[in-house]
Design an enzyme around this catalytic site. Sequence first.
Site, short mmCIF file in Angstrom:
data_model
loop_
_atom_site.label_atom_id
_atom_site.label_comp_id
_atom_site.label_asym_id
_atom_site.label_seq_id
_atom_site.Cartn_x
_atom_site.Cartn_y
_atom_site.Cartn_z
N ARG A 151 -5.11 -9.87 3.38
CA ARG A 151 -5.19 -9.85 1.92
C ARG A 151 -3.81 -9.51 1.39
NH1 ARG A 151 -6.52 -6.07 -2.17
NH2 ARG A 151 -7.77 -6.99 -3.87
N LYS B 2 0.82 -1.20 0.00
CA LYS B 2 0.00 0.00 0.00
C LYS B 2 0.87 1.27 0.00
CE LYS B 2 -4.35 -1.37 0.00
NZ LYS B 2 -5.28 -1.22 1.12
#
Length: 287
Positions: free
Chosen positions: A256, A222
């Site tokens: 995830r 991210k």
Amino acid sequence: MVLKLRSISFDDNQPLVMAIVNRTPDSFYDQGSTYAEEAAWDRVAEVVEQGADIVDIGGVKAGYGAAVSAEEEIDRVAGFVARVRGAYPQLAISVDTWRASVARAVLAEGADLINDAWGGHDPGLVDVVAEFGAAVVCTHAGGLSPRTDPHRQEYDDVMASMLSSVLGYADRARAAGVAWESIIIDPAHDFAKNTFHSLETTRRLGEMVATGYPVLVSLSNKDFIGETLGRETGERLPGTLAATAISAWLGARIYRAHNVRETRDVIDMSWSIAGRRPPYRAIRGLS
């Protein structure tokens, strides 16, 4: 709490890895490497071999990009879900979508979980999930429309805002008929958040775990990791695994991830240190 993803159940002592399989030509991480069906098929086989508990199939890039209609999204994912379901009857299948029409199509083909990254933008989605007896991920998206980047988001208390949002979504899902044990909550790092918000979210994750709902974290590569460390997308694995270890220590249930094997090792080691998981073997000093 036992987690129920349609007909597949997981005990509460099982941390789960959710492997990412993008049926998109423009994903931020893999740049469309699994857009073609056979490439996506090979990716499923790879992550299953590496120990993935869930595969999360997505047909639309999360961020800005070419518009994708519901019909095109269904074309990308529904038939593929059917193929995976036929080959892997015991594998939990998730689909990353915010659209009720797409949820209906993929649940009809055997998906178990709808991963709604946009916080209930389509109010009819939970009704579809309930109709099929499936599970749903309730995320915090800060009220943003799908595929919208945050801009100067402000919170008096980011965790309080997230809890209000995801628990409100969970209440709507339960009112629609989704079972308590089939609801997952997700703080959604980077979504409607700047880097400081995402770091605080990770630090305070235990407050979400304390709600009793299983917590999913989507940390893999991210932007908050890249900005914190000054690393480009392909250089963020160590930072991702550090954030994963902290989240595992604090009790997150589902992770995830792009890098399944490494994520599994970090989770298992963290849970063992925390006393939630026994070692694979323990013979040192004993034999």
